[in-house]
Scaffold this active site. Structure first.
Site, PDB file in Angstrom:
ATOM      1  N   ARG A  13       1.088  -1.278  -0.076  1.00 42.10           N
ATOM      2  CA  ARG A  13       0.072  -0.035   0.022  1.00 42.10           C
ATOM      3  C   ARG A  13       0.775   1.232  -0.038  1.00 42.10           C
ATOM      4  NH1 ARG A  13      -3.500  -0.907   5.082  1.00 42.10           N
ATOM      5  NH2 ARG A  13      -4.063   1.393   4.687  1.00 42.10           N
ATOM      6  N   GLN A  69      13.159 -14.156   5.989  1.00 39.93           N
ATOM      7  CA  GLN A  69      11.790 -14.860   6.003  1.00 39.93           C
ATOM      8  C   GLN A  69      11.666 -15.037   4.507  1.00 39.93           C
ATOM      9  OE1 GLN A  69       8.437 -12.950   7.344  1.00 39.93           O
ATOM     10  NE2 GLN A  69       7.245 -15.119   7.648  1.00 39.93           N
ATOM     11  N   GLY A 103       3.405 -14.910   6.933  1.00 35.64           N
ATOM     12  CA  GLY A 103       2.542 -14.610   8.106  1.00 35.64           C
ATOM     13  C   GLY A 103       3.617 -14.353   9.238  1.00 35.64           C
ATOM     14  N   ASP A 132       7.719  -1.667  11.543  1.00 35.69           N
ATOM     15  CA  ASP A 132       6.936  -0.544  10.694  1.00 35.69           C
ATOM     16  C   ASP A 132       5.861   0.376  11.812  1.00 35.69           C
ATOM     17  OD1 ASP A 132       4.983  -2.284  11.295  1.00 35.69           O
ATOM     18  OD2 ASP A 132       4.289  -2.460   9.387  1.00 35.69           O
ATOM     19  N   ARG A 165      27.447  26.737   4.098  1.00 40.28           N
ATOM     20  CA  ARG A 165      27.943  25.592   3.693  1.00 40.28           C
ATOM     21  C   ARG A 165      28.721  24.990   4.632  1.00 40.28           C
ATOM     22  NH1 ARG A 165      29.457  25.635  -2.248  1.00 40.28           N
ATOM     23  NH2 ARG A 165      29.827  23.387  -1.884  1.00 40.28           N
ATOM     24  N   ALA A 167      29.169  43.672  -2.852  1.00 39.75           N
ATOM     25  CA  ALA A 167      28.174  43.124  -3.718  1.00 39.75           C
ATOM     26  C   ALA A 167      28.872  42.325  -4.875  1.00 39.75           C
ATOM     27  CB  ALA A 167      26.841  43.921  -3.889  1.00 39.75           C
ATOM     28  N   ARG A 185      41.505  46.482 -13.697  1.00 38.97           N
ATOM     29  CA  ARG A 185      40.614  46.335 -14.581  1.00 38.97           C
ATOM     30  C   ARG A 185      40.914  47.288 -15.802  1.00 38.97           C
ATOM     31  NH1 ARG A 185      37.444  49.730 -10.413  1.00 38.97           N
ATOM     32  NH2 ARG A 185      37.734  52.182 -11.055  1.00 38.97           N
TER      33      ARG A 185
END
Length: 459
Positions: free
Chosen positions: A15, A73, A78, A102, A336, A383, A443
């Site tokens: 199920r 098993q 059963g 369970d 992290r 930034a 730059r």
């Protein structure tokens, strides 16, 4: 008296509609079977035997550890058939406690009480009174209130189905008698299976006392057979954890129904947690910490007075992550493994920190990345700036001294060292060491072209 613990975990769980064996589905971040194993770890059992069947290799690999043995098993015929498989591994004395893989929220005290009730000479059944016991075996008692039998729901008459006391699937039995009883089981029932519950009638026939031990509450004995039941049990468990934290530690939750703890949470006084937060692994929250809505925190230490703004993701994994006193993190920040933030550090929106330490008062407020970096006190990290820490094969470290100002949209190509008090001009790509107090600009020169005409779309 030796105690043996047997955990039945062989079922397929049709199920659940999943390829994953049922007992490996997770509740609060941990498999159903692992919950049961962790609960039984402190019961002092001589041995713990797990019966596997469907997906046996997967189940055994997932939970293998010291003191845990497996019995298979094959096929699954059963519950009685399951116990027949462990008979060769059980001694001829002591008690055997039988639990279900369970049914994850059975408490250690309940399991201990069940084993003690057995005492090596009685059959003790864990029972529960339910408004709707559909699916449960019914406890049939005699006129004096003694347990006479268990009748499985599918084999029960209309009168027996009206009984509200159900068998939870957990029992404790004298080991020698259990071995004898299960060897005599027959499969003459609607399912053609060997029912463990049939041993109750055998015990009664032999004059062995059969006790019905009431479970403290329904949640402890609820099993998982479908995704719906798993979700219901998750919310029950989370609510219980939330109430414990609020009652014992004064944790203030905006809404206990929207709280998820999938590990261990240690709280100081006056901690506030908004809605939708998830805590995993081991998390420590110091006094006065505030956690904003929909944050995820895993394996981290957050010191007193820190504020974690909304939608922040902190994942320390094995290395851990730490946030210092009075620090501000987020919203939409990511820490992290190896992230170590000092006191009063600011990590703003869309900033990622990995394997880096930031000293007191350092700030990276917007759209930045710090990986494999050592950042000094009061650094202002602009930034859009990043540490380029990976050369395609190896990681390298960036060291930024105290009081450095890094302009916007800079790339610090590791390994590189920026001396204390230095300034990095916006838009620079830094590949060489910068001396203390120095201004570094790297730059292209700006060029202005007069009379330039922007292209237009051809018609």
């Amino acid at each position: 008296m030796a105690l043996n613990i047997v955990i039945m975990a062989a079922g397929k769980g049709t199920r659940m509609k999943s390829a994953l064996p049922k007992v490996l589905h997770k509740l609060a971040g941990k498999s159903l079977l692992r919950h049961v194993l962790d609960t039984t770890a402190g019961l002092g059992a001589a041995q713990r035997l797990v019966i596997t069947g469907h997906g046996a290799d997967q189940v055994e690999n997932a939970v293998a550890g010291p003191g845990i043995a497996f019995v298979r098993q094959m096929p699954q015929l059963g519950t009685g058939h399951a116990i027949q498989q462990v008979v060769p591994h059980l001694p001829d004395s002591g008690s055997t406690l039988i639990l279900n893989g369970d049914v994850p929220l059975i408490q250690a005290e309940t399991a201990r009480r069940l084993a003690q009730a057995c005492g090596g000479d009685k059959l003790a059944l864990l029972t529960i009174e339910l408004a709707d016991p559909t699916g449960y075996g019914r406890i049939v008692r005699d006129e004096q209130g003694g347990v006479r039998a268990i009748v499985e729901h599918k084999d029960a008459s209309a009168e027996q189905r009206a009984i509200r006391e159900g068998y939870t699937g957990m029992m404790a039995a004298p080991t020698a008698a259990l071995k004898r009883w299960v060897s005599a089981l027959k499969n003459e029932n609607a399912q053609g299976e060997y029912y463990l519950t049939d041993i109750v009638a055998m015990a009664v026939a032999e004059g062995v006392p059969v006790l019905g031990i009431a479970a403290p509450n329904e949640t402890e004995v609820l099993g998982v057979n479908s995704p719906l039941q798993l979700a219901d049990l998750e919310r029950r468990f989370q609510r219980r954890q939330a109430e414990t934290l609020m009652e014992q530690h004064g944790l203030r939750l905006a809404d206990p129904a929207r709280f998820d703890l999938r590990g261990e949470l240690i709280c100081g006084q006056d901690v506030e947690v908004d809605v939708g937060c998830v805590f995993e692994g081991r998390v420590e929250l110091g006094e006065g910490v505030r956690i904003g809505a929909y944050s995820v925190i895993r394996n981290a230490r957050i010191a007193a007075g820190a504020r974690i703004h909304e939608f922040t993701h902190i994942d320390g994994e094995a290395a851990g992550a730490s946030v210092g006193e009075g620090a501000l993190v987020g919203p939409f920040a990511r820490l992290r493994p190896g992230a170590e933030l000092g006191a009063e550090v600011h990590i703003g929106n869309f900033v990622e920190v990995k394997n880096s330490s930031l000293a007191r008062g350092a700030k990276a407020n917007h759209l930045a990345y710090l990986g494999d970096a050592t950042v000094g006190e009061r650094v202002n990290y602009g930034a859009g700036s990043i540490t380029a820490n990976y050369d395609g094969a190896n990681k390298h470290r960036t060291t930024i001294g105290a009081d450095v100002h890094v302009g916007s949209n800079c790339v610090l190509v590791a390994p590189v060292e920026i001396g204390s008090g230095a300034t990095i001009g916006g838009g620079s790509t830094i590949t060489k060491a910068v001396a203390p107090g120095e201004l570094a600009v790297a730059r292209g020169k700006q060029v202005g072209i007069q009379g330039w005409i922007r292209p237009t779309k051809k018609r």
